[in-house]
Every structure is written in C-alpha cells, then in structure tokens.
Design an enzyme around this catalytic site. Sequence first.
Site, mmCIF file in Angstrom:
data_model
loop_
_atom_site.group_PDB
_atom_site.id
_atom_site.type_symbol
_atom_site.label_atom_id
_atom_site.label_comp_id
_atom_site.label_asym_id
_atom_site.label_seq_id
_atom_site.Cartn_x
_atom_site.Cartn_y
_atom_site.Cartn_z
ATOM 1 N N CYS A 120 33.004 45.841 45.698
ATOM 2 C CA CYS A 120 33.782 45.844 44.456
ATOM 3 C C CYS A 120 33.163 44.974 43.372
ATOM 4 O O CYS A 120 33.593 45.009 42.216
ATOM 5 C CB CYS A 120 35.219 45.386 44.706
ATOM 6 S SG CYS A 120 35.340 43.712 45.361
ATOM 7 N N CYS A 165 39.364 43.453 49.687
ATOM 8 C CA CYS A 165 38.352 43.592 48.633
ATOM 9 C C CYS A 165 38.194 42.328 47.802
ATOM 10 O O CYS A 165 37.083 41.866 47.584
ATOM 11 C CB CYS A 165 38.723 44.766 47.721
ATOM 12 S SG CYS A 165 37.626 44.990 46.311
#
Length: 443
Positions: free
Chosen positions: A36, A105
């Site tokens: 990410c 994430c």
Amino acid sequence: MSFEYSEKVKDHFRNPRNVGTIKDADATGRVGNPVCGDMMEIQLKVEDNIIKDIKFKTFGCASAIATSSMVTEIAKGKTLEEALEITRQDVADELDGLPPIKMHCSNLAADALHAAIKDYMEKQEKGIAKLKENEYEVAVIGGGAAGLAAATISSYVGLKTVIFDGGQWGGMLNKFCPDKLIENYPGLTDKMTTRELTQLLLDDAREQEAKLVNEHVNDVEIEIDSDFKTLITDSGTYKARILVLASGSSPAKSGIPGEEKFAVDDGGIFYLTADPSRLTGKRVLVYGHGYNAVSAAGCLGGIAGSITLVTDEVSFMVPEREMDRVKCIEGLKILNSTTLLEIQGAAKVEKAVLEDQTEGEKIEIIVDAVVLATGMVPNVGLMEKLGVEVDESGFVKTDKYQRTSLDGVYAIGNVASDIDLLVVAEAQGMIVAHDAYRRLRGG
C-alpha cells in the site's frame, strides 16, 4: 466491506499528536508496507529506561497517520519493556477499531515503535555514547546556499547539526548586490532578491533547530581511531561525526600590473565582494568575463557616476535579456575584445590602460575605481591541509553523493563544482544530508 472510521481515528488523523523529529534522538525505527506504500518512522528520547519523548513521521493513509499518533500517546512515559508489549491490536483497540483491511495494511505503528526500541538497545550493547553539548552528528563549514541547505535538511531528518560561517550568512549570494533579483532559480525567477532568499534559508535553518555559529573554523583535526572530527574556532572546540565542506569561492587575482598596489588601503581596486555604495558617483571600470562581470556592472547602475564594462573576449556570453538590461544603464560604455593592460595612479587608482585587440590600439581612460571580475577560485585551503583530493582545476573531488576521499567528509557548492547555480548548490546540500542520514541511522 466497511471502511467507516471511528471518531477517534478521525480525530488522530485530523489532529495527530507528536508529529515531527527529535534533535539528537536516541533511537529511530522505520517500517513500510510495499503493497500500500505506507511508511512510518518513530524516534525516541530515552532517560533511565523510560521513553521521555517520542515523535513520528508517516507517509500514508488516514489509518497510518492515526495509528502512528496513537502509538506515541500510548508509549510515552512507559519503560522500554512495557512499550515492547504494545501490539497492533492494542493500538486498534485504543482507536475504537479499524476497518479489517487496514489492520494488516496500515496498522504498522507498533512495528515502528518496536524497531526504534530495538535500535536503542543495539546501540546500548555497542556502547554508543550520547552526544555531549559540543558534539554533533553533522558539522557544516560555510553558510552559503549550499551549506544552509545541508544544515537545514540534516536537522529536518533529525540529525544534530551545527553550521559555521565567520563572514556573512548567505556567502556570495548575499555579499554583492543583495537587492538584485534572482534570475536563474526555477520558481523564483524575477520574484525574489538574493537578500530575501538568504533570509528564508536562515529562517529554515533556525526553524529546524540547526545551531548557527558566526565564527571561522580555524582548524580541523581528524583522528583515524576516533568517530569524531574536531573543529577548532576562536571560542572553543566542536566535534562532529560528519563534516561538510561548503566554504565557497573567492574572486581570483587577475595579475594585472597595479592590482596588488591598489588592492589595499582603499586604493580603488575592488572584487565581487565590493559594497556598491562605496562606488557612489565614481568613474568605474568593470573588467572580467561572463555573468559575474555583467552582474557587477548591473549592480552599479544608478550608483556609479559612469561605468565602462570591459572584456577581452568577443562577447560576455550571457543571455540577451541580461545584456539588454545592462545596456539601458545611463552612462554605461561596453568594450569587447579589449584587454586591461595596467592600472595606474599615485596613492589611488587614477587611470586604466587598455588595448583594443581588433585594432591593436592602446587606450587610456581616467577612472576612480576598478572592479575585477576575472573569475573565482574555490576556497580549499583547509581541505588541502586535511589531505582531501582536488582535481586539476582546484575543485575537491567528490562522488555522486558528494563524498570526498576522506571517510565522513563531504564537499558541496563552489568548492566541489564550477557550475555556479543556486539550485545546484542547494541540491548538493540536500544530497549530503540524506546520505549522512543513511550513514548515521543505518538506513
């Protein structure tokens, strides 16, 4: 899948706590998620095994910022052992939950905290001592554009930094014609004077808490078995792990007969560092090459009584817009392909003897002052004493990171390059700061 954030997450995203860097931090931890793109850095100040201060910087989404903010709030005041027990789930719980996808994430803050604690413990095992009052991670010699950029960015990334300049902050940028508009700096072209840019550079350095010392560095000692370089000034001694040489350049001597005689005791010879106001109403000859000569003449417009701008080259090789501006100066005369043979006078400059290269004819003109702009030479005296390698042109040899032949010693600006552009000087300073950070923080 729900992406609704709790009110606590929103609050820590909008009003993050403990953002920034710690000067002379005891430890740094960095983590990132390649999927990410989130990146986090946490710095610690530790006293008696307790986290007394903690700061973070995060590049990422709302969850990344909120978790970083929250973990600093949880960890501050705890012992290192207690802080090591903080988990990702603890951070999420304190924020009243995170969307499931963000748990894996962006919830990296606890990992960054653990990395910082590990960094601290490893340093303690290696016996790395804390910096004392006059000990620094980075020392910069020279307060011009390059030096100020290096000091500012070094401080910004958390390195304890000191910068020295025994003359005028801003270097050549601010010494001659400080009210001249900058013309070759993208984004600032014709919008800012050199004086204004110098002040902004100084403001940035102070805001980042770099220590500014208005003194000359008289000597530097480098001991092979020491982690520090020792810098000696009139007032005392400083030590630094990284040394950045940014001492700039000085006007070159021309060797023209009469120069040595009139360059002392206010005899009428000036260089680029001349104060334009000292030439008010005087008949001035400006002799030299390129932008320096043209700029010198331009700074005297409206100040000198008359200006004769002379070069021994066919042209000054500057942009037409610059020449057009100078040509508009009242009382200006331009002589190309003309050599200055001699400067004459009794106690002060009275006459300049020229030769027209095209006609082979000698010309004598009455002048009160001569401004010499025949070139610049790098100030490498201190560097040569240290044994730093220089090239055939007198510039310090560096690699792409501005490293010199001596370990932990960098060179930037006019001592390392003949590219006389502000943006180049500042870029070199920033390159050094980031390379020093990688070196000292192990990144």
